[in-house]
Design a protein around this motif. Structure first.
Motif, PDB file in Angstrom:
ATOM      1  N   LEU A  24       0.688  -1.430  -0.134  1.00 20.67           N
ATOM      2  CA  LEU A  24       0.154  -0.218   0.349  1.00 20.67           C
ATOM      3  C   LEU A  24       0.751   1.214   0.283  1.00 20.67           C
ATOM      4  CD1 LEU A  24      -2.394  -0.751   2.720  1.00 20.67           C
ATOM      5  CD2 LEU A  24      -3.184  -0.897   0.028  1.00 20.67           C
ATOM      6  N   ILE A  25       2.069   1.143   0.281  1.00 21.18           N
ATOM      7  CA  ILE A  25       3.474   2.712   0.710  1.00 21.18           C
ATOM      8  C   ILE A  25       3.423   3.125  -1.057  1.00 21.18           C
ATOM      9  CG2 ILE A  25       3.856   1.470   2.928  1.00 21.18           C
ATOM     10  CD1 ILE A  25       6.348   0.749   1.748  1.00 21.18           C
ATOM     11  N   ARG A  26       3.351   3.919  -0.765  1.00 17.50           N
ATOM     12  CA  ARG A  26       3.607   4.817  -1.967  1.00 17.50           C
ATOM     13  C   ARG A  26       5.593   5.156  -2.177  1.00 17.50           C
ATOM     14  NH1 ARG A  26      -0.489   9.902  -2.375  1.00 17.50           N
ATOM     15  NH2 ARG A  26      -2.458   8.464  -2.900  1.00 17.50           N
ATOM     16  N   GLU A  27       5.801   5.378  -3.252  1.00 19.04           N
ATOM     17  CA  GLU A  27       7.402   5.288  -4.020  1.00 19.04           C
ATOM     18  C   GLU A  27       7.596   6.859  -2.044  1.00 19.04           C
ATOM     19  OE1 GLU A  27       9.723   6.561  -7.032  1.00 19.04           O
ATOM     20  OE2 GLU A  27       8.473   5.812  -7.932  1.00 19.04           O
ATOM     21  N   GLY A  28       9.137   6.215  -1.746  1.00 17.79           N
ATOM     22  CA  GLY A  28       9.534   7.003  -0.653  1.00 17.79           C
ATOM     23  C   GLY A  28      10.871   6.675  -0.549  1.00 17.79           C
ATOM     24  N   HIS A  65      -5.893   2.380  10.051  1.00 19.13           N
ATOM     25  CA  HIS A  65      -5.799   3.885   9.754  1.00 19.13           C
ATOM     26  C   HIS A  65      -5.100   4.981  10.028  1.00 19.13           C
ATOM     27  CE1 HIS A  65      -9.200   7.787  10.379  1.00 19.13           C
ATOM     28  NE2 HIS A  65      -9.758   7.096   9.368  1.00 19.13           N
ATOM     29  N   SER A  66      -4.360   4.851  10.986  1.00 18.60           N
ATOM     30  CA  SER A  66      -3.575   6.371  11.004  1.00 18.60           C
ATOM     31  C   SER A  66      -2.189   6.083   9.645  1.00 18.60           C
ATOM     32  CB  SER A  66      -2.300   5.702  12.011  1.00 18.60           C
ATOM     33  OG  SER A  66      -3.424   6.306  13.371  1.00 18.60           O
ATOM     34  N   ASP A  67      -2.049   4.764   8.984  1.00 21.42           N
ATOM     35  CA  ASP A  67      -1.609   4.505   8.209  1.00 21.42           C
ATOM     36  C   ASP A  67      -2.081   4.940   7.105  1.00 21.42           C
ATOM     37  OD1 ASP A  67       0.624   3.049   9.709  1.00 21.42           O
ATOM     38  OD2 ASP A  67       0.321   1.215   9.355  1.00 21.42           O
ATOM     39  N   HIS A  68      -3.381   4.665   6.695  1.00 23.60           N
ATOM     40  CA  HIS A  68      -4.002   5.417   5.592  1.00 23.60           C
ATOM     41  C   HIS A  68      -3.953   6.639   5.790  1.00 23.60           C
ATOM     42  CE1 HIS A  68      -7.498   6.171   2.484  1.00 23.60           C
ATOM     43  NE2 HIS A  68      -7.441   6.940   3.762  1.00 23.60           N
ATOM     44  N   ILE A  69      -4.306   7.671   6.720  1.00 17.53           N
ATOM     45  CA  ILE A  69      -3.810   8.759   7.098  1.00 17.53           C
ATOM     46  C   ILE A  69      -2.510   9.229   6.012  1.00 17.53           C
ATOM     47  CG2 ILE A  69      -4.152  11.224   7.895  1.00 17.53           C
ATOM     48  CD1 ILE A  69      -5.963   9.723   9.292  1.00 17.53           C
ATOM     49  N   LEU A  70      -1.902   8.958   6.930  1.00 18.48           N
ATOM     50  CA  LEU A  70      -0.468   9.228   6.317  1.00 18.48           C
ATOM     51  C   LEU A  70       0.897   9.202   4.887  1.00 18.48           C
ATOM     52  CD1 LEU A  70       1.767   7.968   9.512  1.00 18.48           C
ATOM     53  CD2 LEU A  70       1.181  10.685   8.881  1.00 18.48           C
ATOM     54  N   ARG A  71      -0.035   7.895   4.401  1.00 21.99           N
ATOM     55  CA  ARG A  71      -0.112   7.399   3.104  1.00 21.99           C
ATOM     56  C   ARG A  71      -0.656   8.334   2.057  1.00 21.99           C
ATOM     57  NH1 ARG A  71      -1.392   2.646   4.778  1.00 21.99           N
ATOM     58  NH2 ARG A  71      -3.424   2.459   3.559  1.00 21.99           N
TER      59      ARG A  71
END
Length: 158
Positions: A15-19, A87-93
């Motif tokens: 799920l994480i975007r490029e970073g 949910h917090s991971d979703h907000i950060l992503r």
């Protein structure tokens, strides 16, 4: 335990975007920790911990009669912590649009109450797990989580 590990190890990375790239040494240390901790928790729960037959489905576990309040509270703590974490991971992503850089302060969810809501959720998750399992190994993992993520949360807050 398996749900949390499955989410963190397989779903979250997809799920994480490029970073920023993760240094190989950090990856190896994280992998070794996860393998060791997974073995320790699994071995503890399947070999050393003793629970009455059918304790997960027992109405006392589910309803929280006095002698099972700790385990019920632990399960609820794990469940709430897991929900906060996801949910917090979703907000950060979703803080930055693709190609955007720079720091942004997260808003919404538990970020309205604590600056490191993702860390708070994970700490709550593993203390709930420890309370539900009532093993020294699960408590050790919860304490490690508290110390490691607590220090990261403090750095992020600053």
């Amino acid at each position: 335990f398996l749900f949390s590990v499955f989410y963190r190890a397989l779903i979250f990375p997809l799920l994480i975007r490029e970073g920023k790239p993760t240094p190989f040494f950090t990856f190896v240390l994280a992998l070794l920790f996860c393998v060791f901790n997974g073995y320790l928790q699994g071995r503890s729960l399947t070999t050393y911990a003793t629970y009455p037959p059918g304790w997960l489905g027992d109405s006392r576990f589910i309803t929280g009669e006095l002698n099972h309040v700790m385990r019920t509270s632990g399960f609820l703590g794990w469940l709430i912590g897991t929900a906060i974490n996801i949910h917090s991971d979703h907000i950060l992503r979703n803080l930055r649009k693709p190609g955007e850089t720079g720091y942004k302060i997260p808003r919404g969810g538990m970020f309205e109450y604590v600056s490191g809501a993702n860390f708070f959720g994970e700490i709550l998750e593993w203390f709930g797990f420890a309370l539900a399992c009532c093993t020294i190994e699960s408590l050790a993992f919860a304490l490690c989580t508290l110390f490691v993520l607590g220090s990261r949360a403090r750095q992020h807050h600053k």
